[in-house]
Every structure is written in structure tokens, then in C-alpha cells.
Design a protein around this motif. Structure first.
Motif, PDB file in Angstrom:
ATOM      1  N   VAL A 147       0.862  -1.179   0.000  1.00 13.65           N
ATOM      2  CA  VAL A 147       0.000   0.000   0.000  1.00 13.65           C
ATOM      3  C   VAL A 147       0.899   1.230   0.000  1.00 13.65           C
ATOM      4  O   VAL A 147       1.708   1.405   0.915  1.00 13.65           O
ATOM      5  N   VAL A 148       0.761   2.063  -1.028  1.00 21.06           N
ATOM      6  CA  VAL A 148       1.556   3.277  -1.174  1.00 21.06           C
ATOM      7  C   VAL A 148       0.657   4.476  -0.903  1.00 21.06           C
ATOM      8  O   VAL A 148      -0.386   4.623  -1.545  1.00 21.06           O
ATOM      9  N   ASN A 149       1.058   5.325   0.029  1.00 18.13           N
ATOM     10  CA  ASN A 149       0.271   6.518   0.347  1.00 18.13           C
ATOM     11  C   ASN A 149       0.828   7.706  -0.432  1.00 18.13           C
ATOM     12  O   ASN A 149       1.821   8.301  -0.051  1.00 18.13           O
ATOM     13  N   ALA A 150       0.178   8.042  -1.542  1.00 15.72           N
ATOM     14  CA  ALA A 150       0.567   9.185  -2.361  1.00 15.72           C
ATOM     15  C   ALA A 150      -0.327  10.384  -2.056  1.00 15.72           C
ATOM     16  O   ALA A 150      -0.488  11.282  -2.878  1.00 15.72           O
ATOM     17  N   ASP A 151      -0.901  10.402  -0.869  1.00 17.92           N
ATOM     18  CA  ASP A 151      -1.806  11.473  -0.452  1.00 17.92           C
ATOM     19  C   ASP A 151      -1.078  12.422   0.485  1.00 17.92           C
ATOM     20  O   ASP A 151       0.099  12.219   0.805  1.00 17.92           O
ATOM     21  N   THR A 152      -1.788  13.425   0.968  1.00 20.29           N
ATOM     22  CA  THR A 152      -1.178  14.454   1.814  1.00 20.29           C
ATOM     23  C   THR A 152      -1.409  14.227   3.306  1.00 20.29           C
ATOM     24  O   THR A 152      -0.923  15.009   4.117  1.00 20.29           O
ATOM     25  N   VAL A 153      -2.152  13.180   3.659  1.00 18.47           N
ATOM     26  CA  VAL A 153      -2.425  12.855   5.061  1.00 18.47           C
ATOM     27  C   VAL A 153      -2.233  11.358   5.274  1.00 18.47           C
ATOM     28  O   VAL A 153      -2.176  10.588   4.315  1.00 18.47           O
ATOM     29  N   ALA A 154      -2.132  10.944   6.533  1.00 19.58           N
ATOM     30  CA  ALA A 154      -1.972   9.525   6.860  1.00 19.58           C
ATOM     31  C   ALA A 154      -3.260   8.761   6.581  1.00 19.58           C
ATOM     32  O   ALA A 154      -4.362   9.306   6.706  1.00 19.58           O
ATOM     33  N   HIS A 155      -3.105   7.492   6.200  1.00 24.55           N
ATOM     34  CA  HIS A 155      -4.233   6.592   5.949  1.00 24.55           C
ATOM     35  C   HIS A 155      -3.874   5.205   6.464  1.00 24.55           C
ATOM     36  O   HIS A 155      -2.711   4.917   6.749  1.00 24.55           O
ATOM     37  N   THR A 156      -4.883   4.340   6.548  1.00 27.09           N
ATOM     38  CA  THR A 156      -4.668   2.921   6.811  1.00 27.09           C
ATOM     39  C   THR A 156      -5.429   2.129   5.753  1.00 27.09           C
ATOM     40  O   THR A 156      -6.315   2.662   5.087  1.00 27.09           O
ATOM     41  N   LEU A 157      -5.103   0.866   5.626  1.00 23.08           N
ATOM     42  CA  LEU A 157      -5.901  -0.079   4.862  1.00 23.08           C
ATOM     43  C   LEU A 157      -6.163  -1.205   5.846  1.00 23.08           C
ATOM     44  O   LEU A 157      -5.251  -1.962   6.179  1.00 23.08           O
ATOM     45  N   THR A 158      -7.399  -1.249   6.360  1.00 22.67           N
ATOM     46  CA  THR A 158      -7.747  -2.131   7.469  1.00 22.67           C
ATOM     47  C   THR A 158      -8.982  -2.947   7.122  1.00 22.67           C
ATOM     48  O   THR A 158     -10.015  -2.384   6.747  1.00 22.67           O
ATOM     49  N   ALA A 159      -8.883  -4.271   7.267  1.00 21.71           N
ATOM     50  CA  ALA A 159     -10.044  -5.137   7.037  1.00 21.71           C
ATOM     51  C   ALA A 159     -11.100  -4.820   8.081  1.00 21.71           C
ATOM     52  O   ALA A 159     -10.792  -4.565   9.247  1.00 21.71           O
ATOM     53  N   GLN A 160     -12.361  -4.830   7.668  1.00 22.27           N
ATOM     54  CA  GLN A 160     -13.431  -4.558   8.623  1.00 22.27           C
ATOM     55  C   GLN A 160     -13.451  -5.578   9.737  1.00 22.27           C
ATOM     56  O   GLN A 160     -13.831  -5.263  10.861  1.00 22.27           O
ATOM     57  N   ASP A 161     -13.021  -6.818   9.462  1.00 16.39           N
ATOM     58  CA  ASP A 161     -12.976  -7.835  10.509  1.00 16.39           C
ATOM     59  C   ASP A 161     -11.597  -7.884  11.177  1.00 16.39           C
ATOM     60  O   ASP A 161     -11.316  -8.766  11.970  1.00 16.39           O
ATOM     61  N   ARG A 162     -10.724  -6.923  10.826  1.00 17.03           N
ATOM     62  CA  ARG A 162      -9.373  -6.777  11.392  1.00 17.03           C
ATOM     63  C   ARG A 162      -8.425  -7.924  11.012  1.00 17.03           C
ATOM     64  O   ARG A 162      -7.424  -8.150  11.658  1.00 17.03           O
ATOM     65  N   THR A 163      -8.746  -8.663   9.941  1.00 17.95           N
ATOM     66  CA  THR A 163      -7.879  -9.738   9.467  1.00 17.95           C
ATOM     67  C   THR A 163      -6.514  -9.190   9.068  1.00 17.95           C
ATOM     68  O   THR A 163      -5.500  -9.846   9.244  1.00 17.95           O
TER      69      THR A 163
END
Length: 138
Positions: free
Chosen positions: A82-98
Motif C-alpha cells: 500500500v503506497v500513500n501518495a496522499d497528503t495525510v496519513a491513511h490505513t488499509l484495514t479489514a473490517q474484521d481486522r484480518t
């Protein structure tokens, strides 16, 4: 011509809010019910002799508050970058937290291993719940 009354202005604002709400929900979807646990949707695995259909490694880029691509397919146990090419922090998180990348700073990247169980896993950014996608393990 007289200016609109307070009641007429309130009715106009209510109408505009309803229209915008409908447009936004059509664009970004509705939020999941926080009280309903989510589980990966299971997909019946094919014969054990079948080759995996997903890629061994995939990359998701976050730009303009969007996952690109939002829906992707990877092999069981494959690598997801996952590459964050945005201007703020993000996550990529499974809804079931897998799986969860933890916060990714602007300009940084994170990698995780896809689940080994085949299925469709809904995910989102924990900071921006309107950012959503589906990781299919096949």
C-alpha cells in the motif's frame, strides 16, 4: 419582490441537504452498521488441483482519498503493498481486522500478507471511513 421568509429559507435548506445527502451516499456508499460484526464473505474454494487466480503480489495506491484500485484480487498468502501518495496519513484495514497496515504517513508505504483463506474481505481507512474497497483472495 419581498425576500424569502425564514420558513421558506429553512425549507429550501432542508431540501438542499436531502438532495446532497442522497448524492453523497450514492457516491461514497453508506457507512457500515458499527454494531454489526462483519466477517469475510466466504467463497467456496475450487478443486485443490486448480491454480490460484489472483496475483502473487499487488499494489494499492492511495491518492485523493481513494484506494486505487479499490477492488483487487490476490492469491492466498500473497503480498499487498500500500503506497500513500496522499497528503495525510491513511490505513488499509479489514473490517474484521484480518489485516491492517497501521497508519501510513504521506509518501510512505506498508506491506502485509493477504489471508490464506479464500474469500472477499471488505476494508476501509480507519481515519476516513468513506474510503472503502474489497480485497478478494482467490
Amino acid at each position: 419582490m419581498r425576500p424569502p421568509t425564514r420558513l421558506a429559507r429553512a425549507a429550501g435548506v432542508a431540501f438542499l441537504a436531502a438532495v446532497l445527502s442522497g448524492c453523497l451516499s450514492a457516491y461514497i456508499g453508506s457507512a457500515p452498521d458499527e454494531n454489526t460484526p462483519t466477517a469475510p464473505q466466504s467463497v467456496q474454494p475450487g478443486p485443490t488441483t486448480a491454480a490460484p487466480t489472483g496475483a502473487a503480489a499487488v499494489t494499492v495506491t492511495i491518492r485523493d482519498f481513494l484506494f486505487q484500485p479499490a477492488n483487487l484480487t490476490v492469491r492466498p498468502g500473497g503480498t499487498v503493498t500500500v503506497v500513500n501518495a496522499d497528503t495525510v496519513a491513511h490505513t488499509l484495514t479489514a473490517q474484521d481486522r484480518t489485516f491492517d497496515t497501521a497508519p501510513i504517513a504521506p509518501g510512505a508505504s506498508a506491506t502485509f500478507t493477504a489471508p490464506t483463506q479464500r474469500g472477499a474481505y471488505a476494508y476501509q481507512c480507519t481515519f476516513h471511513h468513506f474510503m472503502r474497497g474489497i480485497l478478494t483472495v482467490a
